[in-house]
Design a protein around this motif. Structure first.
Motif, mmCIF file in Angstrom:
data_model
loop_
_atom_site.group_PDB
_atom_site.id
_atom_site.type_symbol
_atom_site.label_atom_id
_atom_site.label_comp_id
_atom_site.label_asym_id
_atom_site.label_seq_id
_atom_site.Cartn_x
_atom_site.Cartn_y
_atom_site.Cartn_z
ATOM 1 N N LEU A 319 1.084 -1.111 0.435
ATOM 2 C CA LEU A 319 -0.198 -0.088 0.242
ATOM 3 C C LEU A 319 0.692 1.572 -0.060
ATOM 4 N N GLU A 320 2.519 1.382 0.831
ATOM 5 C CA GLU A 320 3.146 2.320 0.921
ATOM 6 C C GLU A 320 3.674 2.352 -0.409
ATOM 7 N N GLU A 321 4.164 1.207 -1.110
ATOM 8 C CA GLU A 321 4.868 1.904 -1.961
ATOM 9 C C GLU A 321 4.005 2.064 -3.260
ATOM 10 N N THR A 322 2.579 1.742 -3.005
ATOM 11 C CA THR A 322 1.787 2.261 -4.470
ATOM 12 C C THR A 322 1.314 3.164 -4.757
ATOM 13 N N ARG A 323 1.740 4.185 -2.886
ATOM 14 C CA ARG A 323 1.024 5.389 -2.445
ATOM 15 C C ARG A 323 -0.089 5.529 -2.412
ATOM 16 N N ALA A 365 -1.014 -0.949 11.330
ATOM 17 C CA ALA A 365 0.624 -0.541 10.534
ATOM 18 C C ALA A 365 0.175 0.079 9.732
ATOM 19 N N THR A 366 -1.429 0.044 8.927
ATOM 20 C CA THR A 366 -1.755 0.902 8.192
ATOM 21 C C THR A 366 -1.606 2.078 7.602
ATOM 22 N N MET A 367 -2.127 2.446 9.579
ATOM 23 C CA MET A 367 -2.257 4.488 9.013
ATOM 24 C C MET A 367 -0.878 4.888 10.067
ATOM 25 N N ILE A 368 0.310 4.250 9.897
ATOM 26 C CA ILE A 368 2.065 5.061 9.928
ATOM 27 C C ILE A 368 2.216 5.549 8.826
#
Lengths: 450, 200
Positions: A319-323, A365-368
Motif C-alpha cells: 500500500l505504501e509503495e503504490t502510494r 500498521a496501515t495508519m503509520i
C-alpha cells in the motif's frame, strides 16, 4: 493506477478473510503478502527495488538495527524485523515465566496480601493488570489473571464477570502506556523510531491519569455486584501462592530475566540497545537457562502471530509503495482543512472506532505511513500524531468483545467456567469507559501539545 | 453386562422428533436429554441455568465473534462445547440415554452404543402439527418452521463437518409423515431392538 487498484483489492481481501476467520489469519496475511509481491511489485510495477525494500532484509546488516548510535528517530518501511524479533523474544520469556508459575504466584500473592477481600482484590487486580500489560502482552496477562479471578470467585462466592471486564480494560490501558505493551505501539515505535522513554512520558502519562479515573468508574459500576457475598459458614481453603511455583530455580531465573528485560527497555534510549537486540537477548537467555525445557518453550511460541506480522508488513508495504495511503492521508487532510486540532480528533476517534471492530494491529500498521504523510503535509509534529494513533488504536479495542485479543481471551476464560459475557453485558460497561478514556486522551493531547 | 445404548435423535421442526425421542426414552427406560441437558451443565458449573439457556442450540453470527489462540468470545460456542463435553463424559462413563439434537450423532460418533436417527417430515404435515400445537395460523406456522429449521441447520453445520439432515450421517433417517408419529415410533423401536439383537 493498476498497481494501486490491485494493492487495494489485496488489502481488502486480506481484511475480509481475517474477519471471516474461514482461513487462519497468518495464512491469509502470508498469502496476501505473496500476492502483493508477485502481482503488484512484480507484474504491475516491475520493481525489484520495491520488493527488496518491503522485505527489508538489508536492515539486519545495518548497525542501527542492533545498536542506535545516534538519538535521531529513523523511519522504516516494509517488514519491521525489529518488531518481529522483539515479539518473538518476549514470547519466549513469557512462556518461561508461565512455566515457572510466576503469574499465578503473583495473582495469588496479591489476593493473599489483601486478605482475600473482594473489593481490594478488584482494585489491586486492575492495577496489576495494567502494570503487567506495560511489559508483557495483554493476552498472557489476562489468561492468568482471569483464570485466578474465576478460581477466587468460586472460593469467595462472587460473580467474576465484572472483575474480568475491568481487568481486560485495564490490560489494554496498561498496554498503551509503553512501547512494548501493545503490538500497535511496538510497530509505531520501531517504524517511527521512538523509544520506551518517549512512550512512557507521553502515552504513559495519559494512561496513568486514565487508570485512576477508570478504577473509580469501575468501582462505582460494580461495587454492589462484588459485595453480594453468601456466607455458607464453612471453612474456606485459601490457595497458597507458593504452591503456584513449579520450580524454585526456574522461578528465580524467570524473575531475573523479566527484571533484566524491564531495565533494558527502560534504559534503551541511554544504552543505545534497540528493541531487536533486547528481544534477541531475552529470548536467547531464556532458552539457554531453560536447559532441556528449551524445545518445549520454543514449541509453545505463538509462531502464527509472528507469521501474521510478516505477511501484514508486506501487504502494508504494498500500500505504501503504490502510494494508496497518501490518498487516505490526503482525504484526512482535506476533511480537517488547516485545523490540526480537528485532524488530531479525526485520527484519534477514527482509530478508536475502527479498532473497536477490526484488529488494531493491521489498522495501526496501515495508519503509520498515513500519519507520516500528514505530518509532512501539515507541518505537524509527527510524535503528536504517533501518540494520538497509539491511544486511539490501543484504547478503542476495549470497547467491544472483539476489539482486542485480550477481550476475546478474558471472555473465553470466563465462559469456560459457565460465566457468559455477551456483547450487551460487555459493552454496557466497557464502551462508556472507552469513550471516557478517548476523551481524556483528546483533552490531554490538546492541553499538552497545542 | 448390559449393552450401552445411546439414541441420538436429530429432527426437523414440526416432525415430531421430540415426541418420538420421549417415547423411545420411556420404552427403553432411559433418561432423556434435551434442553434439560443444560440444567445438568449449569449444576455442574454452579451457575444459573438461565444464563446459559439463551445461547442453547443457536448458531453464532461470525461477524460478532473472534478466535484468538484457540479462545473464542462466542457464548454460543462455549455453551455448545459444554454440552458436547457433558455428553462425551456420560458416554465414556458407559451410561445409556436418549439425546435430542445437540449434534450428538457427530459428537458421539465412534461410540459402540450409539444409534443415530434423524426424523424429517412433509411440509404440509409439519405445518399442520405446528398449527395445532401452538394454536397459530398457517402463515405463522410456515414462518416458524422455516426460522427454527434454519437455526438448527446453522447450529449443526457450524459445529459438524457433516450436513444437518444428510442421511449419510445417521443410521436411520425416517419421514414421520408417512406412517404417522405412533407407527414411526414402533418402527424405530423395532429397528433399535433389531440392532441390539444383531450386535449382541
Amino acid at each position: 493506477m493498476m498497481a494501486q487498484i490491485l494493492a487495494g483489492v489485496i488489502f481488502v481481501i486480506m481484511f475480509v478473510l481475517i474477519v471471516s476467520e474461514k482461513i487462519e489469519r497468518h495464512i491469509v496475511s502470508l498469502m496476501c503478502g505473496g500476492l502483493m509481491i508477485v502481482l503488484v511489485f512484480g507484474i504491475c510495477m516491475h520493481s525489484p527495488d520495491a520488493i527488496m525494500e518491503t522485505l527489508s532484509l538489508k536492515s539486519f546488516m545495518t548497525t542501527n538495527f542492533w545498536y542506535q548510535v545516534n538519538e535521531s528517530a529513523e523511519s522504516s518501511t516494509g517488514i519491521n524485523w525489529a518488531t518481529i524479533i522483539f515479539i518473538a523474544g518476549m514470547m519466549l520469556m513469557v512462556e518461561g515465566m508461565g512455566r515457572a508459575g510466576f503469574f499465578r504466584w503473583l495473582c495469588l500473592g496479591i489476593a493473599k496480601a489483601v486478605r482475600y477481600q473482594t473489593i481490594p482484590i478488584f482494585i489491586t487486580f486492575m492495577v496489576m493488570s495494567s502494570v503487567l500489560a506495560m511489559f508483557i502482552d495483554s493476552i498472557t496477562v489476562i489468561l492468568f489473571l482471569a483464570a485466578v479471578t474465576v478460581e477466587l470467585s468460586r472460593l469467595l462466592k462472587f460473580d467474576p464477570v465484572p472483575m474480568i471486564i475491568a481487568e481486560i480494560f485495564c490490560a489494554n490501558l496498561g498496554g498503551s502506556a509503553t512501547m512494548c505493551g501493545d503490538p500497535p505501539n511496538i510497530i509505531i515505535g520501531t517504524s517511527l523510531g521512538y523509544s520506551f522513554g518517549d512512550f512512557i512520558t507521553n502515552t504513559g502519562v495519559i494512561a496513568g491519569v486514565s487508570l485512576i479515573i477508570v478504577i473509580v468508574y469501575f468501582y462505582f459500576c460494580f461495587r454492589n455486584d462484588l459485595r453480594k457475598k453468601t456466607q455458607d459458614g464453612g471453612e474456606l481453603y485459601y490457595p497458597n501462592p507458593k504452591d503456584a511455583i513449579e520450580s524454585k530455580k526456574d522461578f528465580v531465573i524467570s524473575c531475573l530475566i523479566f527484571a533484566c528485560a524491564i531495565i533494558m527497555l527502560v534504559t534503551h534510549a541511554q544504552t543505545g540497545l534497540t528493541v531487536a537486540t533486547i528481544g534477541l537477548f531475552i529470548g536467547v537467555v531464556t532458552l539457554l537457562t531453560a536447559g532441556s525445557a528449551a524445545m518445549t518453550i520454543i514449541k509453545k511460541v505463538d509462531y502464527k502471530t509472528i507469521l501474521f506480522f510478516i505477511g501484514l508488513f508486506v501487504v502494508v508495504g504494498g500500500l505504501e509503495e503504490t502510494r494508496i495511503l497518501e490518498l487516505i492521508a490526503g482525504a484526512i487532510s482535506k476533511a480537517s482543512g488547516d485545523n490540526t486540532m480537528l485532524m488530531i480528533a479525526i485520527v484519534l476517534w477514527v482509530s478508536a472506532v475502527a479498532s473497536a471492530f477490526v484488529d488494531n494491529i493491521p489498522f495501526a500498521a496501515t495508519m503509520i505511513p498515513v500519519i507520516r504523510t500528514l505530518a509532512q503535509a501539515q507541518g505537524l509534529d509527527l510524535s503528536v500524531l504517533a501518540w494520538t494513533l497509539a491511544m486511539g488504536t490501543d484504547i478503542g479495542g476495549s470497547a467491544t468483545p472483539i476489539g482486542a485479543s485480550a477481550n476475546v481471551v478474558g471472555i473465553s476464560v470466563a465462559a469456560r467456567d459457565g460465566h457468559m459475557i455477551g456483547w450487551g453485558k460487555y459493552c454496557k460497561y466497557a464502551a462508556p469507559a472507552t469513550i471516557l478514556v478517548v476523551l481524556i486522551s483528546m483533552v490531554s493531547i490538546y492541553v499538552r501539545y497545542f | 453386562m448390559e449393552r450401552q445404548l445411546i439414541i441420538s435423535v436429530g429432527r426437523e421442526f414440526g416432525s415430531g422428533g421430540h415426541v418420538i425421542a420421549e417415547e423411545l426414552a420411556r420404552r427403553f427406560e432411559l433418561p432423556l436429554y434435551d434442553s434439560n441437558l443444560l440444567e445438568n451443565v449449569a449444576l455442574e458449573k454452579n451457575v444459573a441455568h438461565e444464563g446459559l439457556q439463551k445461547y442453547d442450540e443457536k448458531p453464532k453470527v461470525k461477524l460478532f465473534y473472534r478466535t484468538v489462540r484457540g479462545h473464542s468470545n462466542s457464548p454460543h460456542e462455549h455453551v455448545a462445547n459444554m454440552q458436547f463435553d457433558f455428553l462425551k463424559r456420560e458416554a465414556d462413563a458407559g451410561k445409556s440415554f436418549v439425546i435430542v439434537g445437540r449434534c450428538a450423532e457427530t459428537v458421539l460418533k465412534g461410540n459402540a452404543g450409539l444409534i443415530s436417527i434423524f426424523v424429517l417430515g412433509d411440509k404440509m404435515a409439519k405445518r399442520a402439527r405446528i398449527m395445532e400445537k401452538y394454536g397459530i395460523t398457517e402463515d405463522e406456522a410456515r414462518r416458524m418452521m422455516e426460522k427454527e429449521d434454519l437455526k438448527r441447520k446453522s447450529y449443526h453445520n457450524s459445529h459438524c463437518k457433516g450436513k444437518w439432515g444428510d442421511s449419510r450421517n445417521y443410521d436411520l433417517s425416517i419421514n414421520s409423515s408417512r406412517l404417522g408419529i405412533d407407527k414411526t415410533i414402533d418402527m424405530v423401536e423395532y429397528y433399535i431392538r433389531t440392532r441390539i439383537e444383531h450386535e449382541a
